[in-house]
Structures are given as C-alpha cells and as structure tokens.
Design a protein around this motif. Sequence first.
Motif, mmCIF file in Angstrom:
data_model
loop_
_atom_site.group_PDB
_atom_site.id
_atom_site.type_symbol
_atom_site.label_atom_id
_atom_site.label_comp_id
_atom_site.label_asym_id
_atom_site.label_seq_id
_atom_site.Cartn_x
_atom_site.Cartn_y
_atom_site.Cartn_z
ATOM 1 N N HIS A 1 -7.661 4.423 4.510
ATOM 2 C CA HIS A 1 -9.068 4.121 4.280
ATOM 3 C C HIS A 1 -9.320 2.613 4.369
ATOM 4 C CE1 HIS A 1 -9.268 8.264 2.917
ATOM 5 N NE2 HIS A 1 -8.203 8.017 2.175
ATOM 6 N N TYR A 2 -10.601 2.290 4.427
ATOM 7 C CA TYR A 2 -11.100 0.917 4.575
ATOM 8 C C TYR A 2 -10.319 -0.106 3.729
ATOM 9 C CZ TYR A 2 -14.961 -2.590 4.427
ATOM 10 O OH TYR A 2 -15.738 -3.707 4.512
ATOM 11 N N GLN A 3 -10.241 0.113 2.431
ATOM 12 C CA GLN A 3 -9.614 -0.882 1.548
ATOM 13 C C GLN A 3 -8.117 -1.007 1.842
ATOM 14 O OE1 GLN A 3 -11.214 1.867 0.541
ATOM 15 N NE2 GLN A 3 -12.790 1.437 -0.983
ATOM 16 N N ILE A 4 -7.488 0.115 2.164
ATOM 17 C CA ILE A 4 -6.041 0.115 2.428
ATOM 18 C C ILE A 4 -5.762 -0.569 3.766
ATOM 19 C CG2 ILE A 4 -4.081 1.658 2.858
ATOM 20 C CD1 ILE A 4 -5.573 3.596 0.822
ATOM 21 N N ARG A 5 -6.679 -0.386 4.712
ATOM 22 C CA ARG A 5 -6.503 -1.031 6.026
ATOM 23 C C ARG A 5 -6.650 -2.550 5.923
ATOM 24 N NH1 ARG A 5 -9.578 3.680 8.123
ATOM 25 N NH2 ARG A 5 -11.452 2.410 8.187
ATOM 26 N N ASN A 6 -7.263 -3.034 4.834
ATOM 27 C CA ASN A 6 -7.357 -4.482 4.633
ATOM 28 C C ASN A 6 -6.049 -5.092 4.153
ATOM 29 O OD1 ASN A 6 -9.974 -5.055 5.440
ATOM 30 N ND2 ASN A 6 -10.863 -4.516 3.453
ATOM 31 N N ARG A 7 -5.095 -4.289 3.715
ATOM 32 C CA ARG A 7 -3.821 -4.854 3.233
ATOM 33 C C ARG A 7 -2.572 -4.268 3.889
ATOM 34 N NH1 ARG A 7 -3.431 -8.513 -0.531
ATOM 35 N NH2 ARG A 7 -1.448 -7.823 -1.376
ATOM 36 N N ARG B 1 -6.362 -3.638 9.783
ATOM 37 C CA ARG B 1 -7.668 -4.246 9.991
ATOM 38 C C ARG B 1 -7.642 -5.241 11.176
ATOM 39 N NH1 ARG B 1 -11.685 -6.869 6.969
ATOM 40 N NH2 ARG B 1 -13.153 -7.521 8.461
ATOM 41 N N GLN C 1 0.813 -1.216 0.000
ATOM 42 C CA GLN C 1 0.000 0.000 0.000
ATOM 43 C C GLN C 1 0.850 1.271 0.000
ATOM 44 O OE1 GLN C 1 -3.651 -0.602 -0.200
ATOM 45 N NE2 GLN C 1 -2.464 -2.387 -0.816
ATOM 46 N N ARG D 1 -2.168 -6.706 9.836
ATOM 47 C CA ARG D 1 -2.735 -5.605 9.055
ATOM 48 C C ARG D 1 -3.449 -4.609 9.970
ATOM 49 N NH1 ARG D 1 -7.008 -8.543 5.636
ATOM 50 N NH2 ARG D 1 -7.450 -9.222 7.760
#
Lengths: 159, 288
Positions: free
Chosen positions: B103-109, B79, B35, B77
């Motif tokens: 953001h949400y999607q970035i916190r998933n990786r 998340r 990321q 992660r």
Amino acid sequence: MKVTFTVNGAAVSADVTPRMTLADCLRHELHLTGTHIGCEHGVCGACTVIVNGDAVRGCLMLAVQAQGASVTTVEGLSLEEGLTPLQEAFKHHHALQCGFCTPGMLTTLHALLSEEPDASEERIRDVISGNICRCTGYVPIIEAALDARASYQQARGDK
Amino acid sequence: MKLPHFEYEAPGTLDEAIALLVAGDGMARPIAGGQSFVPVMAFRLAEPSMLVDLRNIPGLNKIEIGAEGVRLGAMVRWRDILDHAGLKTALALLPEAIEHVAHYQIRNRGTVGGSLAHADPAAEMPTIALTCDAVIDVVGAKGKRSIRAGDLFIGPLMTSLESDEIIVSVLLPAWPATRRWGFQEFSRRRGDFALAGVAAFYDVDASGLAQNAHIGAISVGDTPLRLTKAEAVLNGRKIDDATIADATAAASAEVDPNGDIHASARYRKALVGTLLSRALNAAANRKA
Ligand SMILES: Cc1cc2nc3c(=O)[nH]c(=O)nc-3n(C[C@H](O)[C@H](O)[C@H](O)COP(=O)(O)OP(=O)(O)OC[C@H]3O[C@@H](n4cnc5c(N)ncnc54)[C@H](O)[C@@H]3O)c2cc1C
Ligand code: FES
Ligand code: FES
C-alpha cells in the motif's frame, strides 16, 4: 538513545530504547495520542504519520530512525485553531464514526492531496486501500477526500 | 506486539556496516525500509542482537538506465520506481509489477534490496528478478560478488546470502525492442500479497515466432519460480490462441502450490493458468 527531530514544526527530543516505534514514541514520550495504534504490524494504517512529506506506517518505523526528520501527526495538520478543509469535509460527509481509523485516514489523505491535489477517485481508493475502517464503509471517506481536493488545488495556486 | 530488545547503529559507510554485521556473529541484521523485518520482529520470528540501518550509507538509492540495462540500488524504494518516468520505457514490466506491491505508506519505505533479501515467494520483486535473469551485487567481509537471481532464492524467506553480506544493487539486463511482455496477478484486495501472479516475456524473431520465452510465477512455490515447461511451449511458435492454450495447460500442470486459508492448491494451479493466458494475450496485443 537520544533522538531529536521536529514534530508539527516544533523541535523535540526523547530518550528511547531502539526498539521503540515512532508511533509509541509520539504517544508515550511526546504525549501526542492522536496517532492511533491498531495492529502493530503494518496492516491497518491507523498509525500513519507524515515523515519528510511521505505518509508512513508509524508502527513500522523506529523512533531512532526519525533522527533529524520532520514529522507531522494528525495534531499538526493545522497549526491554527479549528478544522482543516479536509477535516471539515470528513465532518460534512460523516466520514468517521468511532474515529479510530480517522487519524490515519487524515494523514494519508493529507499527504496524498498535498502532492496530488487532482487525485482521481481511483487513485484515492488505491491509496486508502492500506487503511482499514470498520465503521464507515469507506464511501463517505472517499466523498470527503474528493470534496477536499478543491482546497488543496487552491493551496497550490489554482484559481 | 512490541518489538524485542536490540541495539541499533546507522553507520555512514558499507565497510562499517559489514564490520558491525561480522561483530554480531549472525545475530546482527541489516534493516532497510523495515516494512518486512519490523513485523517479523513483532511476531518474534527474529530476535536480532543489533539492527544495522543502511539509511546513512550514500549511493545505494540510485536508479541507473544504461546500455547494460537497469540498475537499481538496494535502497531504491517502491515509490521511487513508480515515480521514475524512464523506467516505463526502459523496462515497463518492472513498474507494472511494482504497482501491485503493498500500500501507499509501505511503498514510501519498502526497498528493492529488502525485498530481495526477505525472499518472500509471494512478493513481486524476487519473481521479477528471477524472470529477468537479474544479477544481484553484494558486498561482505570476504569482498564483492555477483549472484544470479536463480542462485539467490533457496527457500521460503531463505537466500544464499552470508550473514555479513549486504545487497548493494540489482541489474536487470537491457530489453531488446522486439520484446513482448505481460504481468498479471490476483489478490483479494489491491496491495495485498498475491494469491498467484505471473510475469512473462518473449522476443519475436524475423519470421514472427516467439523466442527466448521467460515466465516467472509468484506465490505458487517455496521460492519464486520459472515455468520452464510453459516457456518451452512458446519457443518457436506464433503466439496465437492455440499456443496460449497449450502454454496455459503446461503452466497449470507444472506448478505444485500449497493450499492455505487464502486459496486451495487446486485453485492456485488453475489461477496460474488463467493469469498466464491473460499475460500472454496482453503481450501479443502490445505494440513493441
Ligand atoms: C501490510 C503489508 C503488505 C505488504 N504487501 C506486499 C506485497 O504485496 N508485495 C511485496 O512484495 N511486499 C509486500 N510487503 C513487504 C514490503 O514490500 C517490504 O518493504 C519489502 O518486502 C522489504 O523491504 P524493506 O526495505 O522494508 O526491508 P526490511 O524489512 O528492512 O528488511 C527485510 C529483510 O531484508 C534484509 N535486508 C534489508 N536490506 C538488505 C540489504 N541491502 N542487504 C541484505 N539484507 C537486507 C533485512 O535484514 C531483513 O531480513 C508488505 C508489507 C506490509 C507491512
Ligand atoms: S498500527 Fe501501524 S499499521 Fe496498524
Ligand atoms: S470510523 Fe471507526 S474504524 Fe473508521
């Protein structure tokens, strides 16, 4: 390099260079052009796809990193004919204008509501803070998401 | 922009990963969540010969809470931190700060190890590590070593890691029950990098005075910073309005931030003071 994974439930494989992003692989190798590419560096959210249940940036993941994964794109939100309740809610609330951001909004909100069908308005706002929309002003998108919660609650087994 | 060409391996053990980094002779780079590093490559700030993906190496994604403190594996992660119920009591400062990451999607990786190695002075994790006296465990061709957070960050996006060293985990030492803490940051939009941020904690002694004050600042220097002058103001004093005002003034005076298109240097200086004052008020009003 050969990479094998599933997209929208179907097994696929592609021969890609390591530098190819997952978003480019979906669009150019697998001809799934629903996934949009805006910025190619992680700031706009248009490329969002769901990988093993998690919404991720398709432009910040390499196709080779999807080896063995289960990927859902906007094309696969419903495997049946017609729109999903979330998509219907977008239509009803005019939550799209040019539609460029829409695939990313739908995949992000689908991942969120699948996991958190009771998500509050605040949570929804926080989650889509990573998705840029130049047209709608976001309010109709949030209204659509709030409306669509009922169908995800139902899917979870609520009355 | 499309990425530069590179080779790609995803080895199953740390030893293999280190061997690939050694063979790459400084041009091979680890990749975790990608990321930060994928954008870095998109902008051609780096053109590695090979990416060594850490995703198949077992054991790097554990969160362990024990007597010595909280140990986060390098591949944990954002998340995972936010989903972990135990961290909210064991080290509440950590999830509170990580809520502000991206953001949400970035916190998933995005991962802890990636953020520490990326060493962005505007990122939350490096400042939390510095503020909490964290110790980073790494492995490389010459074996294992432990690096204190204060010795890891040496410049903007620069660390003291060797090119064949991989971060394995970070230990955030255990918190005593008497600790008070606060975290504040300001960004234009939730999830954006902070224009400035402050993490602060202190322990309360038997006579109700603050001791062992630690204050870390985000986005006001080339590296994460400790605000030692403001810390000295707090130690031995009761945390009341007068003390907070003195610490706030000391904090604004001791930082020397750069201005950029997002905020001027003067604004950032003032902002650090305001954020510290809010963090200390939160700390003082918090039940242990
Ligand atoms: C739009 C956007 C907004 C963001 N906002 C924020 C924010 O507000 N706050 C914030 O903190 N971050 C933010 N980030 C960055 C994000 O948190 C990254 O996930 C994180 O900084 C790096 O983690 P990663 O796992 O993705 O690392 P990668 O991108 O994979 O790697 C980063 C660097 O670390 C090295 N590396 C990775 N793992 C290791 C390891 N175990 N050992 C040694 N070296 C390693 C890599 O070689 C590379 O140099 C943002 C990113 C984007 C795209
Ligand atoms: S194209 Fe991926 S975030 Fe913009
Ligand atoms: S509808 Fe045009 S960008 Fe969102």
